[in-house]
Design an enzyme around this catalytic site. Structure first.
Site, PDB file in Angstrom:
ATOM      1  N   LYS A  91       0.835  -1.206   0.000  1.00 44.63           N
ATOM      2  CA  LYS A  91       0.000   0.000   0.000  1.00 44.63           C
ATOM      3  C   LYS A  91       0.872   1.260   0.000  1.00 44.63           C
ATOM      4  O   LYS A  91       0.355   2.371   0.044  1.00 44.63           O
ATOM      5  CB  LYS A  91      -0.894   0.023   1.246  1.00 44.63           C
ATOM      6  N   ARG A 112      14.770  -9.005   7.025  1.00 42.99           N
ATOM      7  CA  ARG A 112      15.465  -9.251   5.747  1.00 42.99           C
ATOM      8  C   ARG A 112      14.857  -8.330   4.709  1.00 42.99           C
ATOM      9  O   ARG A 112      13.630  -8.200   4.627  1.00 42.99           O
ATOM     10  CB  ARG A 112      15.342 -10.709   5.312  1.00 42.99           C
ATOM     11  N   HIS A 140      25.183 -10.068   6.112  1.00 43.97           N
ATOM     12  CA  HIS A 140      24.311 -11.109   6.675  1.00 43.97           C
ATOM     13  C   HIS A 140      24.998 -11.626   7.946  1.00 43.97           C
ATOM     14  O   HIS A 140      25.520 -12.736   7.990  1.00 43.97           O
ATOM     15  CB  HIS A 140      24.142 -12.231   5.639  1.00 43.97           C
TER      16      HIS A 140
HETATM   17  C1  NCD Z   1      22.153 -16.652   1.944  1.00 44.22           C
HETATM   18  C2  NCD Z   1      21.490 -15.278   1.817  1.00 44.22           C
HETATM   19  O1  NCD Z   1      20.284 -15.143   1.944  1.00 44.22           O
HETATM   20  O2  NCD Z   1      22.265 -14.351   1.613  1.00 44.22           O
HETATM   21  N1  NCD Z   1      21.271 -17.635   2.404  1.00 44.22           N
HETATM   22  C3  NCD Z   1      21.136 -17.831   3.748  1.00 44.22           C
HETATM   23  O3  NCD Z   1      20.612 -17.000   4.458  1.00 44.22           O
HETATM   24  N2  NCD Z   1      21.673 -18.938   4.263  1.00 44.22           N
HETATM   25  C4  NCD Z   1      22.910 -17.053   0.747  1.00 44.22           C
HETATM   26  C5  NCD Z   1      22.244 -16.967  -0.607  1.00 44.22           C
HETATM   27  O4  NCD Z   1      21.068 -16.676  -0.733  1.00 44.22           O
HETATM   28  O5  NCD Z   1      22.968 -17.240  -1.571  1.00 44.22           O
END
Ligand code: NCD
Length: 388
Positions: A91, A112, A140
C-alpha cells in the site's frame, strides 16, 4: 540500558561473539554423528513472555525458520510477515513506519530486505533491537555467526587458518560479513572469485585499512586454482602454508546482478582433488544451485548441512543476548568517525535503501566520515556518492 542492534557483524566485539558461541554450545547435546551432530540439549524457558517479529521482504528458508525455531525453543512467541505482498508495503507504507509499528508488537525484530542499508534504517526507527537477516548485497551477520561456529567446531580455532571464499564475492552478503569477522579473528582470507565478481572496493578497503590485513597477490596454491587476492593479518600467527583449511562456496546472486555471469567455478570431487584443497572443509551458506556438486554431500568434509543446522543454537544464543543486552564496547569503534547529514549528496548505489522512492524521506543523505577516507554512506556503507 542502551538499545543495541545487529546491522553489521562489526557491531559485535570478538568477546561478544565468543560469548554467543559459548551459549550456543551450551544448547547442544553432542550425538557424535557426522550427519546429525547434535540435538538441542534442553527446552528452555529463558524467553517466555517475549515476542520475536520476523519481517522478511525477501525469500528465505533457513534464516527465518531457524530464527522462529530458536525463539520457540526458548519459550517465546513469534509473529511473522514473510510475504511482502501481504504486508502494508504494497500500500506504500515505508519501512520506517512499519518498523515503528512492529516495535510496539514485539521485543525483537529480525529483518530481511532486498536493499542495502535497510537494517541500519530500521535501527534508526525501532524502539526494540533489530537484527539484520540480510540486507541486499551488504551483510548477513547472523549467517556469519553460524559459519564461524562451524569452523571452530570442525577445525578447533579460527586464528591462523586459511579460509578461501569462492564464487560471487561481489553481491554475496554472507561473504562480506564473513571476511570482516575472519580478519578480526586472525584468519587469512583467500579469494577465488567467479569472473568479474570479486570483493567490492569498499570491503577490500576496510579489510586493509580498518581490519589490519595486508593484501598479497600471487598464487602459491598451484596452477589448478585461480586465486584472486590474499588478505593476511599484518602479524600472522605462523608462516603461511600453501593449503586451504576451509573452502566457502557461494552461488551466483542472480537476483542482484545487472548482467549475466561469465565463467562460474563448479566445486566437485575433481576440483577438490587439487593438492591445496585436499584437506579443505567445504562450506556453503545455501541455497546451492549448480556450483556445488550434490555428489559431495556424503563426503565427511562437506560441512554445509551441519553449518545450516547450527542456525538454531546460534540464534537461540543471539536472541538471549539481544533481549537482555547489557551495553558493551562494539567491534571496531573508530574514534575518527563522524556522521554528516548532507541534503545535497546522495549515495551512488542505486539499490541503497536511501535511494528507494518510498524510503528516501526516512533515510536522508547521511555519510560516515573517517579521517582521510572518502565519506561512505551511513546506510549501505558504499563510498560512491553523487551530488543531487
Ligand atoms: C544466503 C542469503 O540469503 O544471503 N542464504 C542464507 O541465508 N543462508 C545465501 C544466498 O542466498 O545465496
Amino acid at each position: 540500558m542502551t538499545l543495541r542492534h545487529l546491522t553489521s557483524i562489526n557491531d559485535l566485539s570478538v568477546s561478544e561473539m565468543e560469548k554467543i558461541f559459548l551459549h550456543a554450545q551450551a544448547y547442544l547435546e553432542e550425538l557424535g554423528d557426522v550427519q546429525s551432530p547434535f540435538r538441542i540439549a534442553r527446552s528452555t524457558e529463558g524467553c517466555r513472555g517475549s515476542i520475536l517479529a520476523t519481517l522478511f521482504y525477501e525469500p528465505s528458508t533457513r534464516t527465518r525458520l531457524s530464527f522462529e525455531s530458536a525463539m520457540s525453543r526458548l519459550g517465546g512467541g513469534v509473529i511473522s510477515s514473510a510475504d511482502p505482498k501481504s504486508s502494508s508495503a504494497v500500500k506504500g507504507e515505508s519501512l520506517a513506519d512499519t518498523i515503528r509499528i512492529v516495535s510496539g508488537y514485539a521485543d525483537l525484530i529480525a529483518l530481511r530486505h532486498p536493499r542495502e542499508g535497510a537494517a541500519k534504517l530500521a535501527a534508526e526507527y525501532a524502539s526494540v533491537p533489530v537484527i539484520n537477516g540480510g540486507d541486499g548485497a551488504h551483510e548477513h551477520p547472523t549467517q556469519t555467526l553460524c559459519d564461524l561456529f562451524t569452523i571452530r567446531r570442525e577445525k578447533g580455532a579460527l586464528a591462523g587458518l586459511n579460509i578461501a571464499v569462492l564464487g560471487d564475492l561481489k553481491a554475496g552478503r554472507t561473504v562480506h560479513s564473513l571476511v570482516y569477522a575472519l580478519a578480526r579473528f586472525g584468519a587469512t582470507i583467500m579469494t577465488f572469485p567467479a569472473g568479474g565478481l570479486g570483493l567490492p572496493d569498499s570491503v577490500d578497503w576496510r579489510l586493509r585499512n580498518e581490519l589490519a590485513c595486508e593484501r598479497l597477490t600471487g598464487n602459491d596454491l598451484g596452477p589448478e586454482i585461480a586465486v584472486g587476492a590474499i588478505y593476511q593479518p599484518r602479524r600472522p600467527a605462523a608462516a603461511r602454508r600453501p593449503t586451504v583449511d576451509v573452502l566457502y562456496v557461494t552461488r551466483f546472486q542472480k537476483e542482484r546482478a545487472s548482467d549475466g555471469v561469465g565463467e562460474y567455478p563448479v566445486v566437485d570431487s575433481a576440483f577438490l582433488s587439487a593438492m591445496a584443497l585436499r584437506e579443505a572443509l567445504v562450506m556453503h551458506p545455501l541455497p546451492r544451485v549448480d556450483e556445488l556438486d550434490a555428489a559431495l554431500d556424503t563426503n565427511p568434509r562437506a560441512a554445509y548441512f551441519r553449518q545450516a543446522s547450527y542456525g538454531v543454537p546460534i540464534r537461540m544464543a543471539l536472541i538471549r543476548q539481544f533481549l537482555g543486552y547489557q551495553s558493551e564496547q562494539t567491534g571496531t569503534p573508530d574514534s575518527r568517525e563522524s556522521v554528516l547529514q548532507q541534503s545535497d549528496l546522495v549515495c551512488a548505489n542505486r539499490n541503497c535503501i536511501s535511494r528507494d522512492a518510498v524510503e528516501a524521506q526516512s533515510a536522508p543523505g547521511k555519510f560516515v566520515v573517517v579521517a582521510e577516507r572518502r565519506p561512505r554512506c551511513f546506510y549501505c556503507e558504499d563510498e560512491t556518492i553523487d551530488a543531487c
